[in-house]
Design a protein around this motif. Structure first.
Motif, PDB file in Angstrom:
ATOM      1  N   UNK A  46       0.859  -1.179   0.000  1.00  0.00           N
ATOM      2  CA  UNK A  46       0.000   0.000   0.000  1.00  0.00           C
ATOM      3  C   UNK A  46       0.895   1.228   0.000  1.00  0.00           C
ATOM      4  N   UNK A  47       0.520   2.239  -0.774  1.00  0.00           N
ATOM      5  CA  UNK A  47       1.252   3.488  -0.719  1.00  0.00           C
ATOM      6  C   UNK A  47       0.348   4.655  -1.046  1.00  0.00           C
ATOM      7  N   UNK A  48       0.771   5.821  -0.619  1.00  0.00           N
ATOM      8  CA  UNK A  48       0.078   7.058  -0.939  1.00  0.00           C
ATOM      9  C   UNK A  48       0.846   7.739  -2.062  1.00  0.00           C
ATOM     10  N   UNK A  49       0.168   8.109  -3.112  1.00  0.00           N
ATOM     11  CA  UNK A  49       0.790   8.735  -4.271  1.00  0.00           C
ATOM     12  C   UNK A  49       1.058  10.207  -3.992  1.00  0.00           C
ATOM     13  N   UNK A  50       2.307  10.605  -4.045  1.00  0.00           N
ATOM     14  CA  UNK A  50       2.693  11.988  -3.825  1.00  0.00           C
ATOM     15  C   UNK A  50       3.195  12.641  -5.110  1.00  0.00           C
ATOM     16  N   UNK A  51       2.951  12.035  -6.268  1.00  0.00           N
ATOM     17  CA  UNK A  51       3.446  12.619  -7.510  1.00  0.00           C
ATOM     18  C   UNK A  51       2.738  13.931  -7.818  1.00  0.00           C
ATOM     19  N   UNK A  52       3.378  14.721  -8.662  1.00  0.00           N
ATOM     20  CA  UNK A  52       2.815  16.007  -9.071  1.00  0.00           C
ATOM     21  C   UNK A  52       1.699  15.739 -10.062  1.00  0.00           C
ATOM     22  N   UNK A  53       0.522  16.254  -9.792  1.00  0.00           N
ATOM     23  CA  UNK A  53      -0.648  15.943 -10.613  1.00  0.00           C
ATOM     24  C   UNK A  53      -1.107  17.099 -11.485  1.00  0.00           C
ATOM     25  N   UNK A  54      -0.481  18.263 -11.336  1.00  0.00           N
ATOM     26  CA  UNK A  54      -0.876  19.413 -12.142  1.00  0.00           C
ATOM     27  C   UNK A  54       0.354  20.263 -12.423  1.00  0.00           C
ATOM     28  N   UNK A  55       0.370  20.935 -13.555  1.00  0.00           N
ATOM     29  CA  UNK A  55       1.518  21.794 -13.849  1.00  0.00           C
ATOM     30  C   UNK A  55       1.477  23.077 -13.017  1.00  0.00           C
ATOM     31  N   UNK A  56       2.648  23.512 -12.585  1.00  0.00           N
ATOM     32  CA  UNK A  56       2.787  24.769 -11.873  1.00  0.00           C
ATOM     33  C   UNK A  56       3.819  25.610 -12.609  1.00  0.00           C
ATOM     34  N   UNK A  64       7.284  23.302  -4.591  1.00  0.00           N
ATOM     35  CA  UNK A  64       6.262  22.340  -4.163  1.00  0.00           C
ATOM     36  C   UNK A  64       6.729  20.903  -4.351  1.00  0.00           C
ATOM     37  N   UNK A  65       7.425  20.666  -5.446  1.00  0.00           N
ATOM     38  CA  UNK A  65       7.919  19.324  -5.727  1.00  0.00           C
ATOM     39  C   UNK A  65       8.922  18.880  -4.651  1.00  0.00           C
ATOM     40  N   UNK A  66       9.851  19.761  -4.306  1.00  0.00           N
ATOM     41  CA  UNK A  66      10.828  19.428  -3.262  1.00  0.00           C
ATOM     42  C   UNK A  66      10.116  19.152  -1.938  1.00  0.00           C
ATOM     43  N   UNK A  67       9.109  19.940  -1.620  1.00  0.00           N
ATOM     44  CA  UNK A  67       8.356  19.731  -0.374  1.00  0.00           C
ATOM     45  C   UNK A  67       7.693  18.360  -0.378  1.00  0.00           C
ATOM     46  N   UNK A  68       7.128  17.948  -1.505  1.00  0.00           N
ATOM     47  CA  UNK A  68       6.505  16.629  -1.602  1.00  0.00           C
ATOM     48  C   UNK A  68       7.554  15.530  -1.440  1.00  0.00           C
TER      49      UNK A  68
END
Length: 140
Positions: A46-56, A64-68
């Motif tokens: 099981x895992x939680x998806x932390x990928x980037x889902x929208x362009x910034x 934001x990516x580094x924070x994730x």
């Protein structure tokens, strides 16, 4: 289970791993497939998806990516012929290395592999399989 119990060990159940998935935007269908399959009750992990889902915008994206990535337990890089030319994915790999996160490179096609980016030098590279995913996730 309350957050207090989880933090202080009253409940021994393990929280799902937080996984950042790095991929070329040309391979988004494979990222979606991985996330959807992981929701299946038969999946051995099981895992939680932390990928980037929208362009910034660029600066906001990197922040934001580094924070994730910092909040994640590990990073899975979906590898294809597109990865070498995916500047965003390559930056994510560099960031994950800087943040000392466990990284797994995973080929999305068994018989049509692309070149492995230098950012993954020294990292484990595998073919996509449940066994390989389960081993990585359970070892982080």
């Amino acid at each position: 289970m309350g957050i207090f119990d989880w933090l202080f060990g009253e409940d021994k159940t393990e929280r799902p791993k937080r996984i950042f998935i790095s991929f070329s935007m040309k391979d988004v269908e494979y990222r979606n497939h991985l996330v959807n399959q992981a929701k299946d009750k038969k999946t051995p992990f099981e895992f939680l998806d932390y990928s980037v889902k929208q362009p910034w915008e660029q600066a906001e994206w990197k922040r934001k990516c580094r924070a994730k990535i910092k909040r994640c337990d590990g990073v899975i890089v979906l590898l294809s012929k597109n990865t070498w030319h995916a500047g965003g994915a390559r930056w994510e790999m560099k960031c994950a290395k800087q943040e000392r996160k466990p990284i797994l490179g995973m080929h999305i096609r068994k018989n049509d592999k692309g070149a492995i980016p230098p950012e993954l030098k020294g990292k484990k590279i595998v073919n996509w399989s449940w066994a390989n995913l389960e081993q990585f996730i359970s070892n982080i």
